[in-house]
Each structure stands twice: as C-alpha cells, then as structure tokens.
Write a protein that holds these residues in place. Structure first.
Motif, PDB file in Angstrom:
ATOM      1  N   GLU A  82      25.898  14.143   5.426  1.00 35.81           N
ATOM      2  CA  GLU A  82      25.101  14.560   4.278  1.00 35.81           C
ATOM      3  C   GLU A  82      25.999  14.955   3.112  1.00 35.81           C
ATOM      4  O   GLU A  82      25.682  14.685   1.946  1.00 35.81           O
ATOM      5  N   GLU A  91      26.781  10.775  -4.699  1.00 34.26           N
ATOM      6  CA  GLU A  91      25.691  10.796  -5.674  1.00 34.26           C
ATOM      7  C   GLU A  91      25.995  11.691  -6.867  1.00 34.26           C
ATOM      8  O   GLU A  91      25.583  11.394  -7.991  1.00 34.26           O
ATOM      9  N   GLN A 102      27.237  11.769   1.408  1.00 34.39           N
ATOM     10  CA  GLN A 102      26.212  11.173   0.558  1.00 34.39           C
ATOM     11  C   GLN A 102      26.038  11.971  -0.729  1.00 34.39           C
ATOM     12  O   GLN A 102      25.946  11.395  -1.822  1.00 34.39           O
TER      13      GLN A 102
END
Length: 256
Positions: A206, A213, A209
């Motif tokens: 997580e 982003e 990611q």
C-alpha cells in the motif's frame, strides 16, 4: 564532469542481500565509476546469494559481516587494512528489527527489540565510522541509508521511525566530529521500493502504491537511482557536502 569519477578509490559496501538490494544498486554505481570494492555478506545462508554478485563486481574482498557477532565487523576492517592499507568510502546499508516489535505500536515495542534495532540499524554505523577513521587519513566518505519515516509518521513503519531518526542525528554529529579530517558523512533517504528488508513492513504494498500516486514525479525510485546518488556523494564532486540527508524519492517528501 571529470569529477564524477571513483577511479583509484576503494570502498566497503555492506548490506547486499540480493540483486534487488539498495546496497547492490550502489555497489554497481561505485564500480561503474571505477572504484575497487570490498563487499560483505551476512552469514553462510546469505553467501550463495551475495558472492556471485560480488564476484561480478570484481570485489577485491568478500567477507562475512554480522554486526551482532563479536569481532566480525572488526575483522572486516582488519582485512581491509591488510589488503589496502586505506579506505575512501563506506556504505552502511543494514537494518533490522524483530518482526513482533516492528509490527507493534511504538508504545508496545519491547525494550529488547528496540535495543536490538538500534544496535543493528544505528549504532553499527557509528562503529563503522570509528573503524574507518584511521583508514581515511586523506579524507573519505561515510554513507548510510535512512527513510522518510524518520521525520514524518509513516503508517506501519512503527519503531523504525525513531530508530532512523537516531541514525540521521548520528550522521550530523559524526559529520561535525570527523569533518576536520576531511571525512564526510551523509545519509541517503530513498523513497519506498520493493526490497527484501522492506517486505517485513506490514502492508508495504500500500505504501508503494501511495508513493507512486503522490510523488511529484509519479514514479517509484529504483536501486540504480539510489546508486547514482551514492556514487556522486562518494566522489570528489561532493567534497564540500556533509551532514545532510539526501532524498531520492521522486519528491515524495515535499507532499503532505
């Protein structure tokens, strides 16, 4: 650009576990710029994974080094003294925390687990600095590896946040103490990337990611990106740079 060279320099690289290790990315960059290397591996279990990489780098010395074992780190530096008589740079890229403490809240981590994490992840860098000092009579460069969780709360990074904060503080104090001898001390702070060490952090996928982003460059860093920064800091081009933490994270550290 001629300054971006490590020709004639000799360096110690610790922390290679496999070909995805930050330390391996740095070692490749050091070697590509002409440095001669000494490389360590953790133990007999790790040696088959590390030795072929070290041999591909034409490492002059390939030595075991578990900083938890009495005398092992000292034997590494004794071998360097015997083989080379001097040392130009050191990369400290090792860290450890017991899984049960790493996955717990900071307030719940055990004293023994915290002490072990500090010993392996932070104090071992201070020990390396002390052992390297007499081998750097003409100056040198000490590098370690930190993470953004040292200064901001990163979910699931837990007790390693305070440990890395101590490591970064040590960088500043060592830079002040050793600067008069021409020894520079800096920390690399890479963004999140998939390494074996990082896999121990809960829900690390997580974080990867989220980093991709939110980082201004919208990309994850690679071990080659980190290696390029490490090689620059070890070179004469960075001879007036000391006591800093340099982020290699696509700009993630500037985002809330």
């Amino acid at each position: 650009m001629a300054l971006i060279s490590l020709e004639g320099k000799r360096g110690l690289v610790t922390g290679i576990a496999n070909d995805q290790s930050i330390a391996y990315g740095c070692a490749k960059a050091f070697r590509a710029l002409g440095a001669e290397l000494a490389v360590t591996y953790l133990n007999d279990k790790a040696e088959p994974h590390v030795r072929p990489l070290a041999e591909a780098l034409d490492a002059a010395l390939i030595l075991p080094c578990d900083v938890r074992c009495d005398g092992e780190l000292e034997r590494v530096f004794a071998s360097i003294r015997q083989q080379w008589g001097r040392l130009d740079f050191v990369l400290h890229s090792i860290a450890f925390a017991p899984r049960e403490d790493l996955h717990a809240r900071v307030v719940d981590c055990s004293g023994a687990g915290f002490a072990l994490a500090m010993e392996v992840s932070c104090h071992s860098f201070i020990r390396m600095a002390k052992l390297a000092e007499p081998l750097m009579s003409e100056g040198g460069c000490l590098l370690t590896v930190s993470f953004y969780g040292s200064e901001q709360v990163v979910e699931h990074y837990n007790m390693m946040g305070p440990v890395k904060a101590a490591l970064e503080s040590s960088v500043r104090y060592l830079a002040a103490e050793l600067g008069s001898q021409g020894i520079r001390v800096n920390a690399l702070s890479p963004g999140a990337l998939a390494t074996r060490a990082a896999s121990g952090i809960n829900r690390f996928d997580e974080l990867l990611q989220r980093t991709a982003e939110k980082a201004p460059l919208r990309q994850l860093v690679t071990i080659d990106d980190i290696g390029a920064a490490a090689a620059f800091l070890a070179s004469d081009a960075a001879q007036k740079i000391t006591g800093i933490v340099i982020f290699i994270d696509g700009g993630y550290h500037v985002i809330d």
